[in-house]
Enzyme design. Sequence first.
Site, PDB file in Angstrom:
ATOM      1  CG  HIS A  69      84.566  15.436 -23.461  1.00 52.89           C
ATOM      2  ND1 HIS A  69      85.929  15.135 -22.567  1.00 52.89           N
ATOM      3  CD2 HIS A  69      83.783  14.889 -22.557  1.00 52.89           C
ATOM      4  CE1 HIS A  69      85.437  14.299 -21.436  1.00 52.89           C
ATOM      5  NE2 HIS A  69      84.156  14.121 -21.604  1.00 52.89           N
ATOM      6  CG  ASP A  71      87.298  20.255 -24.582  1.00 57.21           C
ATOM      7  OD1 ASP A  71      86.314  19.127 -24.778  1.00 57.21           O
ATOM      8  OD2 ASP A  71      88.116  20.058 -24.064  1.00 57.21           O
ATOM      9  CD  GLU A 202      95.529  15.500 -22.555  1.00 54.64           C
ATOM     10  OE1 GLU A 202      95.258  16.652 -21.779  1.00 54.64           O
ATOM     11  OE2 GLU A 202      95.027  14.582 -22.177  1.00 54.64           O
ATOM     12  CG  HIS A 430      93.682  20.277 -24.438  1.00 54.06           C
ATOM     13  ND1 HIS A 430      93.534  19.988 -23.249  1.00 54.06           N
ATOM     14  CD2 HIS A 430      92.170  20.168 -25.035  1.00 54.06           C
ATOM     15  CE1 HIS A 430      91.938  19.791 -22.753  1.00 54.06           C
ATOM     16  NE2 HIS A 430      91.481  20.014 -23.926  1.00 54.06           N
TER      17      HIS A 430
END
Length: 755
Positions: A69, A71, A202, A430
């Site tokens: 991903h 990000d 996260e 995150h």
Amino acid sequence: MTIKVVPLGAGQDVGRSCVIVTIGNKNIMFDCGMHMGMNDARRFPDFSYISKNGQFTKVIDCVIITHFHLDHCGALPFFTEMCGYDGPIYMTLPTKAICPILLEDYRKITVEKKGETNFFTAQMIKDCMKKVIPVNLHQTIKVDEELSIKPYYAGHVLGAAMFYAKVGDESVVYTGDYNMTPDRHLGSAWIDQVKPDVLITETTYATTIRDSKRGRERDFLKRIHECVEKGGKVLIPVFALGRVQELCILIDSYWEQMNLGHIPIYFSAGLAEKANLYYKLFINWTNQKIKQTFVKRNMFDFKHIKPFQSHLVDAPGAMVLFATPGMLHAGASLEVFKKWAPNELNMTIIPGYCVVGTVGNKLLTTNSTSTGSDQQQQTKPQSQMVEIDKKTTIEVKCKIHNLSFSAHADAKGILQLIKMSNPRNVILVHGEKEKMGFLSQKIIKEMGVNCYYPANGVTIIIDTMKSIPIDISLNLLKRQILDYSYQYNNNNFNNFNNFNNFNNNNNNNSLKLIDIKNNTSTLFINNNNKKKQQNVVEENEDKIDNKLIEEESFISSNNLLKKARLPISTIPIQGLMVSKQDQSSSNSNQLKLLGMNEVSKELSIKEIEMQYCLNLNFNNNNNNNNNNNNNNNNNNNNNNNNNNNNNNNNNNNNNNNNNNNNNNNNNNNNNNNNNNNNDNISLNFEFLTNELQRLLPIGINIERLEDSFFKPISLKIKSVSIQHISNRNIVVKWLHKDENLATHIISILKSINLN
């Protein structure tokens, strides 16, 4: 020894994941992502924090990318090709294969369509990927002589991994994005109980506990079906890999069951088609169901889903379109949304999280009717004006729904991973600040570990423990494994109650202090029922052997040996730890765990003085026996007598005396004081002397001594002394030569009712 953690991205924010960890003398960069809601220099992490003069390769020992991903990997070509980092980069093989596809797709949108500058080129992406070293799950990689890393399966998307990094005795786990719930094509995250010093996790859904997945799937299909039946078009913005494969499997099966083949389903062409090819290539990363059906039919060969062509956006009639990217911040999904949004028959379903600053986030927050749950079924029946960019604002009349199929762990899953890995400290990244603060308090309260959630650029310094190697006597180890296997399985035998009592008592004795000086060793042990201890000092090695002999009628030696061979992950080793000068080094001492019968020979010690502290529950009958003359009123009062003489109802003693006997003068008696104030508790040594004399072998004399300074009374039996030192503590001291006698006395103290 310390571990330093500083997030350059994803600190109290979602997006631009980049965390620098200093462990030992090594610096590791976990992830190197971009912020999907930023269109300026803020989209990339602030790498100047690492080095002001651009010497990144000298500072950073390695870069680890958890998944593809953007990000989490979007800034990698910028960091390597434009900032100059030339060190090793690690990621799984699927991540290495898919990363350049997503990076190139985003580069085209950013540079060729938006005309932005200061962005990496297509050649830079290729050069960056040449530096990547692929790793396999559960493969331990030696980055150098000191640093090693090991990836674990993270679920979430194809190729996603959590990484365990270790330098010496210090270790860190960085999760990246993960999912603790298996879905239709991927399994759930899993990691060994590695007990890291720091777990960096996260927290996208830090305060969310998802409802039934089947319920969300039914609602998703129902809303799509209702819309297309009325002739509307359904736009589902998704990322090319991850949840879109999940939703495609779901809707393709539904279309087959409901005979809806006349209504087309499209998947935006190009990127998504390549993504499906990689899912077929890396089929071994999917769950067992996908693998089992792969021979007969590939689940990613969709029967009702076709590639989307740009001219179909204006085609009449109902249709369903999966278009990238997932947050409506650019690309095909945003272009289609601009055309379909003004029609109230149409619908847009956003199936995942949208970063602040994206069009998807604006749709979900403008006039939101969210209930705050993960499944935010948001509907906008009235039109609204939504700003697409600084130059464009459109009127949105279509229905907007957020039905979360996010492949992130929810709050329950995050706690589950913490329990699974068993860290000493937790750092949250995150996620949103307020939600991270709430989860942090929950982790501290429920898990009993320190928890932090730093902002970007804030450094967290965590002290770590240094492991000390200890040698163990082979004879002691063999005996302990046999004894532990016997004790562990002892609950299966109802006739072993006495042995169970002995075992339970022993498991609470923890090694506190050992000091060896001048041929004399002092051992301090604390008996604590509330805290589980791992280092247990055996009261008497011969005790278990005696019990084995006594119980031979119940269990044969063959069965005992069979039980001893059962798998044992951890056992409490019971022995005496000693320190010896290491023969190979004149400056270091060697710690060794020995059985009691081995200590004297090993150290040439004549006498070993040991101390054992018993934490006992005193009852009030003892004081009633000594103070009958002062408690005549209680003897005449049945209710008060019941309360004050019941060994197991201290709460009644504490709370009911005043309630039930307000008119009596008993609240001033010693009984009441004994129940509410532990300072007045004293041990009845006369009773103890009688009990010991009754239970000890014939011919052993008991002396009674008194200390004029502290004024406690102590008993002396050979070298064994028994002393009441505080409210509920008895200290037993003895020399090694009287080990068996001391063990026998301690067992008596544990068994008798000290009244």
